[in-house]
Design a protein around this motif. Structure first.
Motif, PDB file in Angstrom:
ATOM      1  N   ILE A 109      41.893  31.084 -15.287  1.00 31.42           N
ATOM      2  CA  ILE A 109      40.451  30.345 -14.944  1.00 31.42           C
ATOM      3  C   ILE A 109      39.677  29.344 -14.534  1.00 31.42           C
ATOM      4  O   ILE A 109      39.102  28.771 -13.539  1.00 31.42           O
ATOM      5  CB  ILE A 109      39.554  31.086 -15.399  1.00 31.42           C
ATOM      6  N   ALA A 110      39.627  28.573 -15.411  1.00 32.46           N
ATOM      7  CA  ALA A 110      39.236  27.324 -15.723  1.00 32.46           C
ATOM      8  C   ALA A 110      40.150  26.966 -14.654  1.00 32.46           C
ATOM      9  O   ALA A 110      39.727  26.040 -13.710  1.00 32.46           O
ATOM     10  CB  ALA A 110      39.514  26.910 -16.994  1.00 32.46           C
ATOM     11  N   LEU A 111      41.384  26.391 -14.555  1.00 31.98           N
ATOM     12  CA  LEU A 111      42.381  25.931 -13.138  1.00 31.98           C
ATOM     13  C   LEU A 111      42.189  26.114 -12.487  1.00 31.98           C
ATOM     14  O   LEU A 111      41.964  25.641 -11.256  1.00 31.98           O
ATOM     15  CB  LEU A 111      43.851  26.066 -13.843  1.00 31.98           C
ATOM     16  N   LEU A 112      41.743  27.280 -12.025  1.00 31.64           N
ATOM     17  CA  LEU A 112      41.153  27.955 -10.578  1.00 31.64           C
ATOM     18  C   LEU A 112      40.080  27.792 -10.568  1.00 31.64           C
ATOM     19  O   LEU A 112      40.017  27.255  -8.591  1.00 31.64           O
ATOM     20  CB  LEU A 112      41.195  30.006 -10.420  1.00 31.64           C
ATOM     21  N   GLU A 113      38.946  27.711 -11.237  1.00 29.15           N
ATOM     22  CA  GLU A 113      37.757  27.529 -10.051  1.00 29.15           C
ATOM     23  C   GLU A 113      37.708  25.604 -10.474  1.00 29.15           C
ATOM     24  O   GLU A 113      37.574  25.131  -9.282  1.00 29.15           O
ATOM     25  CB  GLU A 113      36.430  27.416 -11.654  1.00 29.15           C
ATOM     26  N   ARG A 114      38.713  25.180 -10.790  1.00 27.82           N
ATOM     27  CA  ARG A 114      39.032  23.581 -11.022  1.00 27.82           C
ATOM     28  C   ARG A 114      39.745  22.881  -9.600  1.00 27.82           C
ATOM     29  O   ARG A 114      39.626  22.161  -8.903  1.00 27.82           O
ATOM     30  CB  ARG A 114      38.902  22.750 -12.240  1.00 27.82           C
ATOM     31  N   SER A 115      40.809  24.221  -9.300  1.00 24.03           N
ATOM     32  CA  SER A 115      41.237  23.924  -8.070  1.00 24.03           C
ATOM     33  C   SER A 115      40.531  24.515  -6.925  1.00 24.03           C
ATOM     34  O   SER A 115      40.525  23.722  -5.422  1.00 24.03           O
ATOM     35  CB  SER A 115      42.523  24.919  -7.828  1.00 24.03           C
ATOM     36  N   ARG A 116      39.053  25.137  -7.176  1.00 22.36           N
ATOM     37  CA  ARG A 116      38.606  25.363  -5.714  1.00 22.36           C
ATOM     38  C   ARG A 116      37.423  24.466  -5.463  1.00 22.36           C
ATOM     39  O   ARG A 116      36.858  23.974  -4.371  1.00 22.36           O
ATOM     40  CB  ARG A 116      38.724  26.582  -5.886  1.00 22.36           C
ATOM     41  N   SER A 117      37.583  24.089  -6.416  1.00 22.33           N
ATOM     42  CA  SER A 117      35.936  22.719  -6.212  1.00 22.33           C
ATOM     43  C   SER A 117      37.183  21.468  -6.784  1.00 22.33           C
ATOM     44  O   SER A 117      35.994  20.375  -5.840  1.00 22.33           O
ATOM     45  CB  SER A 117      35.308  22.692  -7.257  1.00 22.33           C
ATOM     46  N   GLY A 118      38.393  21.369  -6.493  1.00 26.97           N
ATOM     47  CA  GLY A 118      38.697  19.442  -6.376  1.00 26.97           C
ATOM     48  C   GLY A 118      38.559  18.675  -7.698  1.00 26.97           C
ATOM     49  O   GLY A 118      38.342  17.654  -7.789  1.00 26.97           O
ATOM     50  N   ALA A 119      37.689  18.988  -8.120  1.00 30.35           N
ATOM     51  CA  ALA A 119      36.997  18.859  -9.604  1.00 30.35           C
ATOM     52  C   ALA A 119      38.051  17.990 -10.792  1.00 30.35           C
ATOM     53  O   ALA A 119      38.974  19.116 -11.557  1.00 30.35           O
ATOM     54  CB  ALA A 119      36.237  19.242  -9.903  1.00 30.35           C
ATOM     55  N   GLY A 120      38.126  16.405 -11.116  1.00 33.03           N
ATOM     56  CA  GLY A 120      39.134  16.657 -12.661  1.00 33.03           C
ATOM     57  C   GLY A 120      40.784  16.704 -11.735  1.00 33.03           C
ATOM     58  O   GLY A 120      40.853  17.255 -10.828  1.00 33.03           O
ATOM     59  N   LYS A 121      41.514  16.525 -13.353  1.00 38.04           N
ATOM     60  CA  LYS A 121      42.470  16.837 -13.097  1.00 38.04           C
ATOM     61  C   LYS A 121      43.031  17.761 -14.417  1.00 38.04           C
ATOM     62  O   LYS A 121      42.527  18.123 -15.054  1.00 38.04           O
ATOM     63  CB  LYS A 121      43.241  15.100 -13.596  1.00 38.04           C
ATOM     64  N   HIS A 122      43.878  17.797 -13.681  1.00 34.95           N
ATOM     65  CA  HIS A 122      44.411  19.725 -14.023  1.00 34.95           C
ATOM     66  C   HIS A 122      45.070  18.966 -15.795  1.00 34.95           C
ATOM     67  O   HIS A 122      45.196  20.031 -16.923  1.00 34.95           O
ATOM     68  CB  HIS A 122      45.741  20.162 -13.359  1.00 34.95           C
ATOM     69  N   ARG A 123      45.813  18.025 -15.980  1.00 31.79           N
ATOM     70  CA  ARG A 123      46.309  17.668 -17.449  1.00 31.79           C
ATOM     71  C   ARG A 123      46.234  17.602 -18.412  1.00 31.79           C
ATOM     72  O   ARG A 123      46.256  18.343 -19.546  1.00 31.79           O
ATOM     73  CB  ARG A 123      47.348  16.374 -16.855  1.00 31.79           C
ATOM     74  N   PRO A 124      44.528  17.088 -18.808  1.00 27.90           N
ATOM     75  CA  PRO A 124      43.917  17.399 -19.546  1.00 27.90           C
ATOM     76  C   PRO A 124      43.745  18.364 -20.383  1.00 27.90           C
ATOM     77  O   PRO A 124      43.571  18.958 -21.590  1.00 27.90           O
ATOM     78  CB  PRO A 124      42.804  16.745 -19.348  1.00 27.90           C
TER      79      PRO A 124
END
Length: 538
Positions: A109-124
């Motif tokens: 859920i976190a990665l999906l929401e961040r992908s939609r907003s383009g916010a930050g990197k996923h690696r951390p």
């Protein structure tokens, strides 16, 4: 009051799912989900999803706690049942997988929401998620290894019921004693068949194949019709029922002097632990190792036609080990020989035996973290090496409250310097009682890996593993105040003296003492009570 556009512009915007995962909240949500599935979903606003994930394990845990609260020791006997152990293994795998999936769902859920907003990197997040999934899976993997080790310990230490040692003598086969009426009454009650096929006494009846079929009896009458066979359900007796036939559990405890540099093993410590199941009274009865004239086991009767063993009691263990072919089903032939002899002396069948050598005793005491006792008089002695690679060591144990490790406890139990065999018998029963009282369930569970390593291979017993749950349930109900400790030492329990100054046991007095202790008909002396003897209790 109406708000203008300027006021609306000043109102803080509603937080989105992405913002909910931002900063510290994301970390808190992920860590909380490790502690309980669904808790992280609740923190980030996915409350229904979190509730759906959190409720099932909560219901299962509540059910298990309720079930455990109804059992002695909070369900500790579950760990002695093979089927329940397998259920725990499967449940551990399912629970670990469930927790990992709930955590990965939160990460998704976190990665999906961040992908939609383009916010930050996923690696951390991926690194944190990997660490947290590892922290979820690792404890379940460790628990699985402990359960597997425990199951292997039960299988290797305790034989199956079909492989257990030879059966003790029935009460009727024991020599007559001063209380024959008691034994005869118990026997008569036990062998009377009951109408119910599910009676607990069914195990004492001969197998069905030994009884003449009803069809044969009816067919003996000419022209009689043979009715169809009726299938009668037969209850399978539990493994412990033969031991409970007389209402008592009797275990022979033997400590041998086997160790590095010794050519053979003798019974250095002989203790009969007896418990009356109905009254809850019991005793630890010490048998001097230098008794002579013990009844000869029936398996060795042809070697000694006069019916008595001419040597010392501890040497009878050695004879049984040397004549192992006479005890083909025994886990420890020496203990079997000693048990078959002593049960004729005390007039009560001995159900099981437990044998430990010096090295095993040291490892068990150390695995429990030592033992605390009150030492009435100083003890000093040399201790022969109980484990390979060790040397002789001199020990001085002062009077007062002492915490002893395995080697010091063995020195205290074996010392005869300035004392006698009978004095050290009392010290041995003291140590045994102290270990029993201090080895509570939390201590045993906390030190389980060390205990398994210490006991496995060092203890030999013929207690069938199928009988362990019921034996543990009985033991959990025993109170220290109901246990007496007594040694059959001169002069009170001696009928005479053999050449060399060796005592001959007084069978009648020994039987009377055991009966009095188990029946509680005589108030024991304070020094014979386990609760008030030298064994200290926290």
């Amino acid at each position: 009051m109406l708000l203008d556009d300027a006021d609306l512009g000043r109102r803080p915007p509603r937080k989105s799912a992405v913002q909910a995962f931002a900063g510290w909240r994301a970390t808190v949500a992920l860590v909380t989900s490790v502690l309980w599935p669904g808790a992280g979903h609740w923190i980030v606003g996915r409350r229904w999803r979190g509730l759906a994930l959190a409720v099932p394990p909560a219901l299962v845990l509540a059910f298990l706690l309720w079930q455990a609260s109804q059992l002695p020791g909070w369900g500790a006997t579950w760990l002695l049942r093979p089927r329940v152990l397998r259920g725990f293994v499967i449940g551990n795998i399912v629970l670990g997988s469930y927790r990992a999936v709930a955590l990965l769902d939160l990460v998704r859920i976190a990665l999906l929401e961040r992908s939609r907003s383009g916010a930050g990197k996923h690696r951390p997040y991926l690194v944190l998620a990997a660490l947290l999934v590892g922290s979820v899976v690792a404890p379940h993997g460790a628990a699985g290894l402990v359960l597997a080790r425990w199951s292997h310990f039960l299988d290797t230490t305790f034989p199956a019921a079909a492989e257990s040692s030879i059966q003790p003598l029935p009460v009727a086969a024991l020599p007559a004693g001063p209380r024959d009426s008691t034994f005869a009454s118990a026997q008569t009650t036990l062998i009377v068949p009951t109408p119910s096929p599910f009676s607990t006494q069914a195990a004492l009846l001969p197998p069905n194949r030994e009884l003449p079929p009803a069809q044969q009896r009816i067919a003996s009458t000419p022209g009689a019709e043979v009715p169809p066979a009726i299938s009668v359900p037969q209850r399978t007796p539990s493994a412990i029922e033969p031991a409970l036939a007389d209402g008592r559990i009797v275990v022979l405890l033997v400590g041998t002097d086997a160790g590095p540099g010794r050519w053979s093993a003798r019974a250095d410590t002989i203790i009969i632990a007896a418990l009356d199941v109905e009254s809850g009274r019991g005793g630890l009865f010490g048998v001097p190792r230098n008794l002579v004239g013990l009844p000869i086991p029936r398996e060795l009767a042809d070697l000694y036609p006069d019916g008595s063993w001419p040597g010392l009691a501890n040497a009878l263990y050695t004879l049984g080990s040397q004549r192992a072919e006479r005890f083909p089903n025994a886990v420890d032939p020496g203990a079997a020989a000693l048990a078959r002899s002593l049960e004729q002396l005390i007039g009560i069948p001995i159900d099981y035996s437990v044998v430990v050598d010096m090295g095993g005793f040291v490892r068990v005491v150390d695995a429990l973290g030592g033992v605390t006792i009150d030492v009435p008089r100083p003890v000093s002695t040399w201790l022969s090496p109980p484990l390979s690679g060790e040397d002789w060591v001199y020990y001085e144990i002062p009077a007062g409250r002492q915490h002893l490790d395995g080697h010091a406890a063995l020195a205290y139990a074996r010392s005869r310097t300035g004392t006698s065999d009978y004095d050290r018998m009392q010290r041995q029963r003291c140590l045994l009682g102290a270990l029993w009282r201090q080895a509570d369930w939390p201590t045993v569970l906390f030190r389980l890996p060390q205990l398994l390593a210490a006991v496995e291979g060092a203890v030999r017993t013929d207690i069938p593993r199928e009988a362990l749950p019921q034996l543990a349930r009985i033991a959990l109900g025993v109170r220290a105040e109901a246990i007496v400790t007594l040694g059959f030492t001169p002069p009170r329990y001696v009928a005479g003296w053999a050449p060399g100054g060796y005592p001959i046991p007084d069978r009648d007095r020994i039987r009377n003492a055991i009966e009095d202790a188990l029946a509680g008909s005589v108030e024991p002396e304070p020094e014979t009570r386990l609760a008030s003897s030298c064994s200290w209790s926290p």
